[in-house]
Design a protein around this motif. Structure first.
Motif, PDB file in Angstrom:
ATOM      1  N   VAL A 261       0.840  -1.197   0.000  1.00 41.64           N
ATOM      2  CA  VAL A 261       0.000   0.000   0.000  1.00 41.64           C
ATOM      3  C   VAL A 261       0.877   1.251   0.000  1.00 41.64           C
ATOM      4  CG1 VAL A 261      -1.780   1.279   1.248  1.00 41.64           C
ATOM      5  CG2 VAL A 261      -1.844  -1.228   1.200  1.00 41.64           C
ATOM      6  N   CYS A 262       2.016   1.162   0.668  1.00 36.66           N
ATOM      7  CA  CYS A 262       2.994   2.250   0.692  1.00 36.66           C
ATOM      8  C   CYS A 262       3.896   2.185  -0.546  1.00 36.66           C
ATOM      9  CB  CYS A 262       3.826   2.187   1.967  1.00 36.66           C
ATOM     10  SG  CYS A 262       5.227   3.321   2.024  1.00 36.66           S
ATOM     11  N   ASN A 263       4.636   1.076  -0.665  1.00 34.80           N
ATOM     12  CA  ASN A 263       5.519   0.807  -1.809  1.00 34.80           C
ATOM     13  C   ASN A 263       6.554   1.906  -2.055  1.00 34.80           C
ATOM     14  OD1 ASN A 263       5.994  -1.349  -3.671  1.00 34.80           O
ATOM     15  ND2 ASN A 263       5.411   0.018  -5.331  1.00 34.80           N
ATOM     16  N   LEU A 264       6.888   2.682  -1.017  1.00 35.34           N
ATOM     17  CA  LEU A 264       7.852   3.757  -1.144  1.00 35.34           C
ATOM     18  C   LEU A 264       9.182   3.227  -1.666  1.00 35.34           C
ATOM     19  CD1 LEU A 264       8.229   6.814  -0.522  1.00 35.34           C
ATOM     20  CD2 LEU A 264       9.170   6.121   1.688  1.00 35.34           C
ATOM     21  N   HIS A 265       9.764   3.929  -2.627  1.00 27.60           N
ATOM     22  CA  HIS A 265      11.000   3.482  -3.261  1.00 27.60           C
ATOM     23  C   HIS A 265      12.134   4.402  -2.818  1.00 27.60           C
ATOM     24  CE1 HIS A 265      13.250   1.078  -5.935  1.00 27.60           C
ATOM     25  NE2 HIS A 265      13.451   2.004  -6.850  1.00 27.60           N
TER      26      HIS A 265
END
Length: 322
Positions: A261-265
């Protein structure tokens, strides 16, 4: 030891009269040669990153260059132990790189192309400014020493920054650069359109600079759009410029947050990666949908239902793109 695969990065601004028809033709060529990757077809040209066995890549490049429309393609070729992709996607879009500058034709006017050696010789002069036209997540992990970077999430925001750049650097020689050169084609053309007089671009981008100039003064790693995520460029004076998102220590280890849901890269060091089980925060670590962490921070997209022949029997009149 010789690596059995190649990864090809390329683009070509050359008119394609019927992009949808060529999309299908090109898709079939890739299937025949067992190529995987992402290719965009537009009426303004082609943009692609693909991988395949060396012999298949050679046939692919020969076939492309035998077409007069694409004879000028400059392939950046990197060796690999395996495919850099798991799927093949050949799509039609309005532009081969999304800029919103549909009126700009790099074949008519664009910045002066500099070879890696010419770029290296010019970049530190007092009358020069080196401009990174990539997105913030790309230059956060690597950029040229003393380069001007832009706070943009994607390339289509670039035109909004030009007024600000003009105020500061209108009397400078502007040397633009990006990953493989494609963004600079329109970025440099737009700078000229907006009144800049001396605009240049690094031909072949960071990748070619690493191959031909040893990557000198490129600090950090180069973000790429395949399974490798970020690659080494500098063999002369390498350094790390990015910091771990969690603890702030120097790290160029790019990770996708394990919480989908975040999937921050972002960069996350190995220690914090294991402590947070692949998440970017304590909150994401506890998320019920968190993915299992294997130490890489890379999560392969699901291939369930993938069909490389999907869309070949579309009705031409429907206008639907797969």
């Amino acid at each position: 030891m010789n690596k059995p695969y190649n990864i090809l990065l390329y683009y070509c601004y050359s008119p394609i009269a019927d992009p949808e028809a060529y999309r299908e033709e090109h898709h079939l060529l890739c299937l025949e040669l067992n190529m995987l990757g992402r290719i965009i077809v537009s009426n303004e040209g082609l943009n692609g990153t693909v991988s395949g066995l060396k012999a298949d890549c050679e046939k692919y490049m020969q076939t492309m260059k035998s077409d007069p429309r694409f004879a000028k393609i400059d392939f950046k070729v990197d060796a690999s132990e395996a495919h850099a992709f798991t799927k093949l996607h050949v799509r039609t879009k309005a532009e081969i790189v999304h800029s919103g500058l549909l009126h700009v034709d790099p074949n008519v006017r664009t910045g002066v192309h500099l070879s890696p050696k010419e770029f290296k010789d010019m970049k530190d002069r007092e009358d020069v400014v080196v401009l990174d036209v990539r997105s913030d997540y790309e230059h956060s992990v690597g950029r040229f020493k003393n380069a001007v970077t832009l706070d943009i999430e994607n390339f289509r925001e670039f035109p909004e920054k030009v007024g600000e750049l003009k105020e500061k650097y209108k009397d400078k020689k502007v040397l633009t650069y990006c990953t493989g050169g494609i963004k600079c084609e329109k970025a440099s053309a737009f700078l000229l359109e907006q009144g800049f007089e001396n605009v240049y671009q690094l031909h072949g981008g960071i990748i070619k600079y690493g191959m031909e100039a040893g990557g000198e003064d490129f600090e950090g790693k180069c973000y790429v759009f395949d399974n490798r995520v970020a690659v080494e460029v500098n063999r002369v004076n390498p350094t790390v410029v990015s910091e771990c998102h969690v603890c702030g220590t120097k790290s160029d280890r790019m990770v996708n947050c394990a919480n989908p849901v975040c999937n921050l890269h972002v960069p996350i060091c190995e220690k914090c990666g294991w402590e947070l089980d692949g998440a970017c925060s304590a909150e994401c670590k506890e998320h019920p949908e968190k993915r299992p962490y294997d130490g890489t921070g890379y999560y392969q997209k699901e291939t369930n239902g993938y069909n490389p022949l999907k869309g070949f029997n579309r009705r031409k009149s429907s206008g639907v793109q797969q």
